[in-house]
Write a protein that holds these residues in place. Structure first.
Motif, mmCIF file in Angstrom:
data_model
loop_
_atom_site.group_PDB
_atom_site.id
_atom_site.type_symbol
_atom_site.label_atom_id
_atom_site.label_comp_id
_atom_site.label_asym_id
_atom_site.label_seq_id
_atom_site.Cartn_x
_atom_site.Cartn_y
_atom_site.Cartn_z
ATOM 1 N N LEU A 124 0.750 -1.231 -0.018
ATOM 2 C CA LEU A 124 0.097 -0.003 0.020
ATOM 3 C C LEU A 124 0.782 1.239 -0.013
ATOM 4 N N PRO A 125 0.414 2.304 -0.716
ATOM 5 C CA PRO A 125 1.075 3.477 -0.816
ATOM 6 C C PRO A 125 1.167 4.148 0.774
ATOM 7 N N ILE A 126 2.151 4.922 1.189
ATOM 8 C CA ILE A 126 2.391 5.535 2.428
ATOM 9 C C ILE A 126 3.349 6.605 2.295
ATOM 10 N N LYS A 127 2.949 7.563 3.053
ATOM 11 C CA LYS A 127 3.707 8.537 2.758
ATOM 12 C C LYS A 127 3.834 9.511 4.505
ATOM 13 N N ASN A 128 5.342 9.641 4.909
ATOM 14 C CA ASN A 128 5.330 10.290 6.247
ATOM 15 C C ASN A 128 5.250 11.631 6.252
ATOM 16 N N PRO A 297 -2.623 -14.650 0.697
ATOM 17 C CA PRO A 297 -3.851 -13.898 0.664
ATOM 18 C C PRO A 297 -3.778 -12.106 0.448
ATOM 19 N N TYR A 298 -2.313 -12.068 0.923
ATOM 20 C CA TYR A 298 -1.988 -10.550 0.529
ATOM 21 C C TYR A 298 -1.907 -10.149 -0.811
ATOM 22 N N LEU A 299 -1.619 -11.137 -1.803
ATOM 23 C CA LEU A 299 -1.366 -10.560 -3.103
ATOM 24 C C LEU A 299 -1.884 -11.267 -4.184
ATOM 25 N N LEU A 300 -2.350 -12.687 -3.888
ATOM 26 C CA LEU A 300 -2.690 -13.690 -4.842
ATOM 27 C C LEU A 300 -4.201 -14.397 -4.747
ATOM 28 N N MET A 301 -4.484 -14.597 -3.548
ATOM 29 C CA MET A 301 -5.806 -15.154 -3.517
ATOM 30 C C MET A 301 -6.836 -14.212 -3.856
ATOM 31 N N PRO A 302 -7.832 -14.743 -4.767
ATOM 32 C CA PRO A 302 -8.933 -14.293 -4.904
ATOM 33 C C PRO A 302 -10.072 -13.991 -3.677
ATOM 34 N N PHE A 303 -10.855 -13.010 -3.815
ATOM 35 C CA PHE A 303 -11.660 -12.487 -2.693
ATOM 36 C C PHE A 303 -12.355 -14.042 -2.256
ATOM 37 N N ASP A 304 -13.240 -14.331 -3.108
ATOM 38 C CA ASP A 304 -13.891 -15.658 -2.712
ATOM 39 C C ASP A 304 -13.199 -16.578 -2.079
ATOM 40 N N ASP A 305 -12.138 -16.873 -2.748
ATOM 41 C CA ASP A 305 -11.226 -17.838 -1.891
ATOM 42 C C ASP A 305 -10.681 -17.550 -0.401
ATOM 43 N N LEU A 342 -16.554 -5.764 2.258
ATOM 44 C CA LEU A 342 -15.144 -6.469 2.382
ATOM 45 C C LEU A 342 -14.589 -6.697 0.902
ATOM 46 N N ARG A 343 -15.572 -6.964 -0.137
ATOM 47 C CA ARG A 343 -15.335 -7.095 -1.560
ATOM 48 C C ARG A 343 -14.586 -5.806 -2.061
ATOM 49 N N PHE A 344 -15.254 -4.771 -1.400
ATOM 50 C CA PHE A 344 -14.909 -3.261 -2.302
ATOM 51 C C PHE A 344 -13.587 -3.094 -1.754
ATOM 52 N N ILE A 345 -13.231 -3.311 -0.529
ATOM 53 C CA ILE A 345 -11.919 -3.051 0.117
ATOM 54 C C ILE A 345 -10.957 -3.918 -0.628
ATOM 55 N N HIS A 346 -11.176 -5.214 -0.839
ATOM 56 C CA HIS A 346 -10.123 -6.019 -1.434
ATOM 57 C C HIS A 346 -9.890 -5.493 -2.885
ATOM 58 N N ASP A 347 -10.836 -5.152 -3.734
ATOM 59 C CA ASP A 347 -10.900 -4.711 -4.972
ATOM 60 C C ASP A 347 -10.044 -3.508 -5.009
ATOM 61 N N THR A 348 -10.281 -2.548 -4.046
ATOM 62 C CA THR A 348 -9.444 -1.471 -4.046
ATOM 63 C C THR A 348 -7.933 -1.681 -3.801
ATOM 64 N N VAL A 349 -7.813 -2.588 -2.692
ATOM 65 C CA VAL A 349 -6.252 -2.827 -2.433
ATOM 66 C C VAL A 349 -5.555 -3.576 -3.817
ATOM 67 N N ARG A 350 -6.387 -4.522 -4.438
ATOM 68 C CA ARG A 350 -5.711 -5.099 -5.701
ATOM 69 C C ARG A 350 -5.644 -3.964 -6.738
ATOM 70 N N GLU A 351 -6.534 -3.188 -6.880
ATOM 71 C CA GLU A 351 -6.190 -2.052 -7.941
ATOM 72 C C GLU A 351 -5.104 -1.085 -7.836
ATOM 73 N N VAL A 352 -4.666 -0.934 -6.333
ATOM 74 C CA VAL A 352 -3.375 -0.074 -6.204
ATOM 75 C C VAL A 352 -2.248 -1.081 -6.309
ATOM 76 N N GLN A 353 -2.453 -2.390 -5.940
ATOM 77 C CA GLN A 353 -1.213 -3.210 -6.280
ATOM 78 C C GLN A 353 -0.831 -3.437 -7.759
ATOM 79 N N GLN A 354 -2.083 -3.550 -8.419
ATOM 80 C CA GLN A 354 -1.795 -3.706 -9.977
ATOM 81 C C GLN A 354 -1.136 -2.330 -10.561
ATOM 82 N N ALA A 355 -1.485 -1.308 -10.055
ATOM 83 C CA ALA A 355 -1.204 0.071 -10.537
ATOM 84 C C ALA A 355 0.314 0.314 -10.557
ATOM 85 N N ALA A 356 0.840 -0.268 -9.201
ATOM 86 C CA ALA A 356 2.071 -0.039 -8.795
ATOM 87 C C ALA A 356 3.179 -0.942 -9.336
ATOM 88 N N SER A 357 2.623 -2.284 -9.841
ATOM 89 C CA SER A 357 3.434 -3.189 -10.583
ATOM 90 C C SER A 357 3.896 -2.882 -11.704
#
Length: 357
Positions: A124-128, A297-305, A342-357
């Protein structure tokens, strides 16, 4: 949380360990590799990770290691920094002249470092505060004033997360849990909830996701203080669990998001721990429990799994707790309404991960 073992002797380790109980090797956590490493002293305050730990460049301990509240190492790319990644976000620590505050600070740091483990694992992005002077993340661990006036309240405001030091006292925290009618109240839960407010600003308000958020959580523009007053003045409806993961989530869409965000952190972190110890429990098929999904579960598992693995695990551990006469490990219900959030949060996190990769 991953399962850690000592590279010198193979002993199982805990994330917070600073020394191996078996071989007495000093230990340090390398956040850039997510490895708790046995260390070899090199003199001059320098340490080298032992074999099998990837990059073996020399490192120093975080300055807070001297207080026995941090076992993280400063990466070689930040060799001029006194503090590790997690401790650089501290702005105010507890007053160590107050009796008991050393142990309270230690408990606060244990929870905070587990929070940062999850943030880093989720990428996740983070700034001090130096990177973003207006809304960068910073922690203030504050004590109540001696005269008892204006007690410190845990909360978040524009990147500043305040944690009341008294929350590190088990007796106080349990009393507040009962008085507030909460099923769950822990230091780690506070950190995960308050960081949810920070990420609402970063990923929702400033991330172009406001309309999607409002369609699921409600209109965040409603008056916050008025909403809190209404919440505490009314009795909850019997069907509140259909849409909210906790009673407090009902108070305002911001709190609903933060509570749901905290639960997503609970789930992925605890599920990683269970998987790392092969504690997978799946649905019963032909009288036998099947293994659940084994990926990250942090990076690969689909939400339903993730949910398919999480629910039977909570049933099992709740039953274990009851067998010991303890309260439920997970005293919550994931209904369809909560699952949507929870799915909304999961999808948001995965979108951020994909955008950073």
């Amino acid at each position: 949380m991953k399962r850690f073992t000592c590279q010198s002797c193979g002993q199982l380790l805990h994330f917070e360990d600073a020394r191996c109980d078996q071989c007495k090797a000093p230990l340090g956590y390398m956040p850039e590799h997510a490895i708790l490493s046995a260390l070899a002293p090199q003199g001059g305050g320098l340490w080298r990770p032992v074999r099998g730990c990837g990059n073996t460049a020399l490192r120093t301990f975080c300055s807070n290691h001297a207080y026995d509240v941090c076992n993280w190492l400063v990466p070689p790319t930040e060799e001029h920094s006194d503090f590790c990644f997690a401790c650089q976000f501290n702005r105010v620590i507890p007053n160590l002249n107050i009796p008991g505050n050393m142990e309270r600070w230690r408990k606060l740091e244990i929870a905070k470092h587990r929070l940062f483990y999850t943030i880093l694992r989720l990428k996740l992005p983070i700034k001090n505060r130096r990177q973003d002077p207006q809304e960068g993340l910073v922690f203030d661990f504050l004590d109540d004033s001696p005269d008892g006036a204006a007690p410190i309240m845990t909360g978040h405001s524009n990147g500043v997360i305040t944690i009341a030091t008294k929350e590190a006292d088990d007796a106080y925290r349990e009393r507040m849990r009962v008085e507030m009618g909460e099923y769950y109240r822990t230091l780690l839960g506070h950190f995960r909830h308050e960081i949810g407010h920070y990420y609402w600003n970063v990923l929702i308000r400033d991330g172009g996701r406001l309309e999607k958020f409002r369609a699921i959580f409600g209109d965040d523009r409603m008056d916050y203080q008025a909403a809190l007053q209404r919440h505490y003045a009314r009795l909850p409806q019997n069907n509140w669990r259909e849409y909210y993961v906790s009673l407090y989530a009902m108070s305002h869409p911001w709190e609903d998001f933060a509570e749901t965000w905290a639960h997503y952190f609970h789930i992925v972190s605890t599920l990683e721990t269970a998987l790392s110890y092969d504690m997978t429990i799946g649905p019963i098929v032909d009288g036998q429990a099947t293994l659940t999904h084994k990926s990250d579960p942090y990076l690969l598992m689909p939400f339903d799994d993730i949910i398919a693995a999480w629910l039977p695990l909570t049933y099992a551990v709740n039953s274990l707790n009851r067998s010991m006469g303890l309260a439920d490990f997970y005293p919550f219900v994931i209904t369809d309404g909560v699952r949507t959030k929870l799915r909304f949060i999961h999808d948001t996190v995965r979108e951020v991960q994909q955008a950073a990769s």
